[in-house]
Design an enzyme around this catalytic site. Structure first.
Site, short mmCIF file in Angstrom:
data_model
loop_
_atom_site.label_atom_id
_atom_site.label_comp_id
_atom_site.label_asym_id
_atom_site.label_seq_id
_atom_site.Cartn_x
_atom_site.Cartn_y
_atom_site.Cartn_z
N TYR A 54 0.85 -1.20 0.00
CA TYR A 54 0.00 0.00 0.00
C TYR A 54 0.88 1.24 0.00
CZ TYR A 54 -4.96 -1.05 0.33
OH TYR A 54 -6.24 -1.39 0.04
N GLU A 56 -0.46 4.95 -0.35
CA GLU A 56 -1.22 6.20 -0.53
C GLU A 56 -0.29 7.40 -0.48
OE1 GLU A 56 -2.37 3.70 1.32
OE2 GLU A 56 -4.57 3.66 1.32
#
Ligand code: DSN
Length: 442
Positions: A54, A56
Site C-alpha cells: 500500500y 497512498e
C-alpha cells in the site's frame, strides 16, 4: 519458462480457464481496437510482489512506511512517461481510463458545469458525456457529432457550438472514429471560450508516441491515456498536464496555497486523483507501466506504430475492394468501422460479431453515426490492428483477414461459412505464435 505451475497445483479450475483463454487468444485474430497483447516483461511485473504493498500519497510523501522501493518505481515511471510524451507533468496512478477522466472532471469542473464532448454513438467515449455515465449525470454535456454526409468531425461546427455554449471544458478524443483529430484546432477553440481542453488519447497513444499521429501534448491543458491499448502496456492510465493553470483567475481564483500562490494545474490534477478519488495506487501496475514506457521509447516502437496504421489502411482497402462499406470510407489511424446498413443488416452487429467469433475473428458490435437501431443492437462492427501488428502481421495477412470477414458478412452469419473461415484463420495464426517459448502450464 512457466508462469503458472503454482496456480495449476493450488487452483486447477482457474488455471484451466487461463489456459483456455491463452488458447483462444493464440488461435484467433484479435481485432478489437482497444485490445493488445502486452509484453512478457509486463505480465511478469503485473504478477509481482508489488501487489502486496500500500502506498497512498506520492513519492517521498506517503502515508505508510516501507515505500522506499515503491517510490523508486513510481519516480522511474514518471520520468519515462515524461520522456516518452514530452509532457510537463504526469500522474501515473489512475486505475484505468474512466477513473482518469473522472479525476479531470473532479479537478477542473464543479457539479453541473457545462462541457463539450464527442457523441458516444458517433465515436466518443462513455466518459465524454453519455447520459448513463457520471459525466452526463453530474455535469451538463453538450455533444458534438460528425457531419452526416462525410461522417467526419467538422471543426467549424464545433467552433460555433463552443462560442454559443461557452463550456468550461472541451473534450477531444475517440473510441470509434477512424480519422485523425486536430488537437491544435481544439485548443484554439478552447482558448477562445476560456475552456480547458481534455484530450483523451487512450486509443491512439501508441500512434502518438510512435509518430504515426500528431500529439496533443504541446497544446492541450490535460491529456489522458490508458496504458493498455495501442501503447501495449498493462491495464492502467495516466494523466498528463501543463504545470500552470492558465485559467486560474477565471475558473479557480479561490484555489490558493497558504502563501497566496495560485494552485498549479498539476496540483489540481494530483489532488483529484489522491486523495480525491483513489486510495493506494496499484504499484505492480506502476512497475509494469514503467516497463511498457521503456519499450515504447525504443526506436523499433516507431516502426510498430507505423505498421499499425499501414495494416489498418491495407485492411480497409481490402474490405472496400470486397464491397464492404466503411464509415468515412477508410481510416487514418488504427481502427475501422464497418457499416452494415447497406448489407441489409440494420441492428445486426451482434449476430455478425458472434458469427465472426465462430470464425476465430474477434471484433465488437458498434453503433454507426446516426445509428438507426440502438447501442445494444447496433448496425456496425469496430475493428483495429494494434494486436495483430504486435503479433508481427503485415499487409499480406490483411488480405486473408479481410476475405474471412467479408465472407461471414456476405453470408449474413451462416454457421457453415464461419466454420470454413475458421480453418483459414487457424492456418494463419499458427504462423504467428503469440508468446513464443512461453508455456503457462506443463
Ligand atoms: N472499452 C474501451 C474501448 O473499447 O474503446 C474504452 O474504454
Amino acid at each position: 519458462m512457466n508462469l503458472m505451475n503454482d496456480l495449476a497445483n493450488s487452483d486447477p479450475e482457474v488455471a484451466d480457464m487461463l489456459l483456455r483463454e491463452l488458447k483462444r487468444q493464440e488461435e484467433g485474430i484479435e481485432l478489437i481496437p482497444s485490445e493488445n497483447y502486452t509484453y512478457r516483461s509486463v505480465l511478469q511485473a503485473m504478477g509481482s510482489v508489488l501487489t502486496n504493498k500500500y502506498s497512498e500519497g506520492y513519492p517521498k510523501k506517503r502515508y505508510y512506511g516501507g515505500n522506499e522501493i515503491v517510490d523508486e518505481v513510481e519516480i522511474l515511471a514518471i520520468e519515462r512517461a515524461k520522456k516518452l510524451f514530452g509532457c510537463e507533468h504526469v500522474n501515473v496512478q489512475p486505475y484505468s481510463g474512466s477513473p482518469a477522466n473522472q479525476a479531470v472532471f473532479f479537478a477542473l469542473l464543479s457539479l453541473k458545469d457545462k462541457f463539450l464532448g464527442f457523441s458516444l454513438t458517433s465515436g466518443g467515449h462513455l466518459t465524454h458525456g453519455s447520459h448513463v455515465n457520471f459525466s452526463g449525470k453530474n455535469y451538463v454535456c453538450i455533444s458534438y457529432d460528425v457531419d452526416k454526409e462525410t461522417e467526419m468531425l467538422d471543426m467549424a461546427v464545433i467552433h460555433e457550438l463552443a462560442k454559443k455554449e461557452k463550456p468550461k471544458m472541451v473534450i477531444s478524443g475517440l473510441t470509434a472514429y477512424p480519422r485523425k483529430i486536430d488537437f491544435k484546432a481544439f485548443q484554439e477553440i478552447a482558448e477562445e471560450v476560456d475552456a480547458y481542453q481534455l484530450a483523451d488519447i487512450s486509443h491512439i497513444s501508441g500512434l502518438v508516441v510512435g509518430g504515426a499521429h500528431s500529439s496533443p501534448v504541446p497544446y492541450a491543458d490535460v491529456v489522458t491515456t490508458t496504458t493498455h491499448k495501442s501503447l501495449r502496456g498493462p491495464r492502467g492510465a495516466i494523466i498528463m498536464s501543463k504545470m500552470e493553470d492558465r485559467l486560474h483567475e477565471i475558473h479557480h481564483p479561490e484555489k490558493k496555497t497558504k502563501a497566496g500562490e495560485p494552485f498549479s494545474l498539476a496540483r489540481l490534477i494530483d489532488s483529484a486523483v489522491f486523495p480525491g478519488l483513489q486510495g493506494g495506487p496499484h504499484d505492480h501496475s506502476t512497475a509494469a507501466r514503467a516497463v511498457a514506457f521503456a519499450e515504447a521509447l525504443k526506436p523499433e516502437f516507431k516502426d510498430y506504430a507505423k505498421q499499425i496504421v499501414k495494416n489498418a489502411k491495407a485492411l480497409a482497402e481490402e474490405l472496400m475492394a470486397l464491397d464492404t462499406k466503411l464509415v468515412t470510407n477508410g481510416t487514418d489511424n488504427h481502427l475501422i468501422l464497418i457499416d452494415l446498413r447497406p448489407e441489409d443488416l440494420i441492428g445486426k452487429g451482434g449476430p455478425i460479431q458472434n458469427a465472426l467469433d465462430e470464425a476465430g475473428i474477434t471484433v465488437n458490435k458498434n453503433t454507426v453515426p446516426y445509428e438507426p437501431s440502438s447501442p445494444f443492437h447496433p448496425s456496425g462492427l469496430r475493428l483495429g490492428t494494434p494486436a495483430i501488428t504486435s503479433r508481427g502481421m503485415k499487409e499480406s495477412e490483411m488480405k486473408v483477414i479481410a476475405e474471412g470477414i467479408s465472407k461471414v458478412i456476405k453470408s449474413k452469419g451462416d454457421a457453415e461459412v464461419s466454420e470454413k473461415v475458421r480453418e483459414n484463420i487457424l492456418e494463419l495464426t499458427k504462423q504467428f505464435p503469440l508468446y513464443p517459448g512461453l508455456s503457462i502450464l506443463k
